[in-house]
Design an enzyme around this catalytic site. Structure first.
Site, PDB file in Angstrom:
ATOM      1  N   LYS A   1      41.306  28.594  50.976  1.00 14.93           N
ATOM      2  CA  LYS A   1      40.873  28.280  51.702  1.00 14.93           C
ATOM      3  C   LYS A   1      39.687  26.975  50.930  1.00 14.93           C
ATOM      4  O   LYS A   1      39.246  28.756  50.355  1.00 14.93           O
ATOM      5  CB  LYS A   1      40.842  28.536  52.920  1.00 14.93           C
ATOM      6  CG  LYS A   1      39.381  28.560  53.815  1.00 14.93           C
ATOM      7  CD  LYS A   1      39.526  29.618  55.201  1.00 14.93           C
ATOM      8  CE  LYS A   1      38.135  29.484  55.108  1.00 14.93           C
ATOM      9  NZ  LYS A   1      38.534  30.354  56.516  1.00 14.93           N
TER      10      LYS A   1
HETATM   11  C1  R5P Z   1      34.120  33.262  56.524  1.00 14.94           C
HETATM   12  O1  R5P Z   1      33.444  33.803  55.689  1.00 14.94           O
HETATM   13  C2  R5P Z   1      34.962  33.348  57.620  1.00 14.94           C
HETATM   14  O2  R5P Z   1      36.143  33.516  56.731  1.00 14.94           O
HETATM   15  C3  R5P Z   1      35.576  32.071  58.638  1.00 14.94           C
HETATM   16  O3  R5P Z   1      37.009  32.127  58.483  1.00 14.94           O
HETATM   17  C4  R5P Z   1      35.348  30.980  57.163  1.00 14.94           C
HETATM   18  O4  R5P Z   1      33.992  30.500  56.713  1.00 14.94           O
HETATM   19  C5  R5P Z   1      35.819  29.693  58.545  1.00 14.94           C
HETATM   20  O5  R5P Z   1      35.036  29.420  59.718  1.00 14.94           O
HETATM   21  P1  R5P Z   1      34.117  28.428  59.780  1.00 14.94           P
HETATM   22  O6  R5P Z   1      34.749  27.138  60.195  1.00 14.94           O
HETATM   23  O7  R5P Z   1      33.296  28.944  61.099  1.00 14.94           O
HETATM   24  O8  R5P Z   1      33.412  28.258  58.607  1.00 14.94           O
END
Ligand code: R5P
Length: 298
Positions: free
Chosen positions: A203
């Site tokens: 990711k």
């Molecule tokens: C962040 O460290 C978390 O793992 C979140 O899952 C990630 O940032 C994704 O969330 P967002 O779309 O709010 O950035």
């Protein structure tokens, strides 16, 4: 003892028809064991090869984030629209009904807070507990260029090794410190390192220039985080461009659960990810679903 009285010779051997042996639908995943593939096929829709993962794990370092104050109230109604739920074990056990049939991507690193150095993480879940929770994947943050880069790569390695023994894939999350630039050069470095260290899915963030190269050079499926809340048309455009340039889905949090109409937004994101809907059409869908859900608001 099995009943053998009625045992007959079979007839349908299809002699001459080769045994089916199709390549697995996700890139870089064909050599994995059956259990790993099966778990990945729960997270990614085999019909589209994509996923809309709902990320609600933010509390593991930033506490009651806006929109996540009550996961039982705000998030449970969104779950049916997600392909997978990324969450901590604490939030899962306390706030999500076990009847939920969606695959869980279990936040498995942590150990710091927004008050301290963010890269100072450890492995925060034993793989046995991931099995107990029926996790379909474990998620570990990796901080390339961060103060604790080495330690965070070590966390990834430990989780990949534990997951390999049990058949649970690992999602590596590229954490980017404030001092680092989220450009294609950096994201390409970070995502490739994660895949080379054994992550089964990576990711990262979308970048305006060169994202197609980042996706192409990552030999496993790449999903994008949403990042901070954007106006809905911008979030949908970002998702569209990422998919168009090779992402295998989104792992989106704030741009869904911080919306005025989160159920409408997650459906609009699904249209982009799974149906390649154009951003303006997806925004129209969002507005129309929002009108239906909240009739007095446009
Ligand atoms: C962040 O460290 C978390 O793992 C979140 O899952 C990630 O940032 C994704 O969330 P967002 O779309 O709010 O950035």
């Amino acid at each position: 003892m099995p009943d053998v009285d009625d045992a007959q010779d079979g007839k349908d051997y299809h002699i001459g028809v080769p045994m089916q042996s199709n390549a697995f639908f996700l890139k870089g995943s064909n050599s994995l064991d059956w259990g790993m593939k099966n778990r990945l096929a729960r997270i990614f829709n085999p019909a589209t090869g994509k996923t809309v993962m709902l990320a609600v794990d933010h509390g593991y370092f930033q506490g009651p984030t806006t929109g996540l104050e009550r996961i039982d109230i705000a998030i449970v109604p969104l779950v049916p629209y997600a392909d997978a739920l990324m969450i901590t074990r604490g939030a899962l056990r306390t706030s999500i009904p076990a009847e939920m049939a969606k695959p869980v991507v279990l936040r498995s690193s942590g150990g710091q807070s927004i008050l301290k150095e963010l890269s100072n993480e450890l492995v925060a879940v034993d793989v046995e507990d991931a099995v107990r929770l029926n996790a379909s994947a474990m998620a570990v943050q990796v901080y390339i260029g961060g103060v604790h880069e080495h330690q965070s790569i070590g966390n990834l390695v430990k989780v990949v090794d534990a997951g390999t023994k049990t058949g649970i894939p690992t999602l590596a999350v590229t954490g980017v410190g404030k001092e680092l630039v989220r450009d294609a050069k950096y994201l390409g470095l970070a995502t490739r390192i994660c895949a080379e260290m054994g992550a089964h899915v990576v990711k990262t963030y979308y970048c305006e220039k060169g994202f197609a190269r980042v996706a192409a050079a990552c030999p496993v499926p790449l999903v994008i985080a949403g990042g901070k809340k954007l106006p809905e048309p911008e979030a949908l455009k970002m998702a569209y461009e990422a998919i168009d340039q090779g992402a295998a889905g989104v792992d989106m949090g704030r741009n869904i659960f911080q919306c005025e109409a989160p159920i409408a937004m997650i459906q609009a994101v699904r249209a982009v990810v799974h149906d390649q809907e154009k951003p303006d059409k997806a925004y129209e869908l969002y507005l129309s679903l929002k009108r239906d859900a909240v009739p007095n608001r446009s």
